[in-house]
Write an enzyme that holds these catalytic residues in place. Sequence first.
Site, PDB file in Angstrom:
ATOM      1  N   GLU A 134     115.805 -11.291 134.108  1.00 17.97           N
ATOM      2  CA  GLU A 134     117.052 -11.407 133.697  1.00 17.97           C
ATOM      3  C   GLU A 134     116.861 -11.314 131.723  1.00 17.97           C
ATOM      4  OE1 GLU A 134     113.807 -15.496 133.369  1.00 17.97           O
ATOM      5  OE2 GLU A 134     114.831 -14.249 134.649  1.00 17.97           O
ATOM      6  N   ASP A 154     117.582 -13.952 126.856  1.00 20.60           N
ATOM      7  CA  ASP A 154     117.037 -13.373 127.755  1.00 20.60           C
ATOM      8  C   ASP A 154     117.938 -14.869 127.891  1.00 20.60           C
ATOM      9  OD1 ASP A 154     115.596 -16.164 129.337  1.00 20.60           O
ATOM     10  OD2 ASP A 154     114.374 -14.206 129.324  1.00 20.60           O
ATOM     11  N   ILE A 155     118.540 -14.895 129.387  1.00 19.72           N
ATOM     12  CA  ILE A 155     119.928 -15.896 129.901  1.00 19.72           C
ATOM     13  C   ILE A 155     118.878 -16.877 130.069  1.00 19.72           C
ATOM     14  CG2 ILE A 155     121.048 -16.071 131.727  1.00 19.72           C
ATOM     15  CD1 ILE A 155     121.148 -13.215 132.286  1.00 19.72           C
TER      16      ILE A 155
END
Length: 414
Positions: free
Chosen positions: A324, A280-281
């Site tokens: 994301e 996950d960004i």
Amino acid sequence: MPSRIQNQPLHKDFSGIEKEFEVCLSNGFPMLFFPDNIEKQFLCDTQESRKRSFLVTGLIAVFLYNLFLLTDIQMVPDIWKLAWTIRICIITPSMLLLLMAIKKNWLNSKLEYIVDLLVMITTVSIIIIYDLSDHHNASYYHTGIILSVMFGNIVVRLRFWHAFIISWTTFILYIVIVNRIHNFEPANIMNSIIVCFTATAISQVANYQMELDERYNYLRSKIKEITNLRLSISRDELERISTIDELTGIANRRLFDSAFDKEWRVALRYQAPISLIFMDIDEFKAFNDFYGHQAGDECLKKVARLIKTNVHRPHDLCARYGGEEFVILLSDTCLDSAMVIAEKMRHSLDSAKIPHQNSKVADHVTACFGVACLIPSIEGFHSELLENADKALYMAKESGKNTVIPYTSKIGCK
């Protein structure tokens, strides 16, 4: 010479080639010739099937030709030994040699001419025997000439213009020879000439119609082939679109679910470990708010390319899981190996230094990773592995982000 359609690269648009065939089919070809480019391809595409046909009909011709050895003694008793010599020692070896040339591909480019020669020498030999005999029974030999012409036109199916030249040349030779027979009544001569003419004309009409049908069927088959290729390409394109994430170009959730189910079953069968990495960004909403959604899309593309460079095996898969979040499926991979891969991904992203001024983690884009591994059991479900990787990702986010956390039993207890 390879087929223009079957062996060329599969392009999305076959309109040009298809149009050529359709125009040719629409305009017709009464003279039995296609435009040059299609004619060359037609001859090339039909050569192998004609070669096989020629070999079979050629052997039949040898048998039938020598069957008349049984009648030579009665029909031409004055020269039957000479007739046998012509048949057995000259014509039959010549026929077999030409058939061998066809089988061995010695003169592939001259295939039609070899068959023309095969038919011609057979017919001429009968005319020669007919001419040499002075016996009154020889007058019935014209039936052998008629059979030879009809065999070439209808059974061997010479190309029409080849058949036209051979048939009418034979007919002219027959007229010359039949008028040299002294004991043949004029009425019988006229009748035999008309019979020979009629048989030649009928077999020529049949030959023309057969080649016309062959050419029409060839064009229809090529148009159908193009249609099928276009449909196949369309299906492949639809399949590709339905399994690839439009923005990042990597696998989408649908393809991941399918691949995960397949690899889970393989791992269950061989009792091999299977690992998942959830990524996950960090602070991506803040990135979008600060740089805008277009920049956010570009960031997702760059991140997808970076993580994909660390996955090399054909059965492993990088996919966009949503927003994301990304997921990496690693078949036959233990937890330690999966951790190494996840750490490489984190380092690649960290080293890329994609600017993120609004991040609380760093001045560039970072991500956190949750890693989980299982050896499937009959009682287990692959959703368990997904949940474990998701729990590890949650712990990575809670641990300050830009980190890699493996799933352990301790995390499971929490």
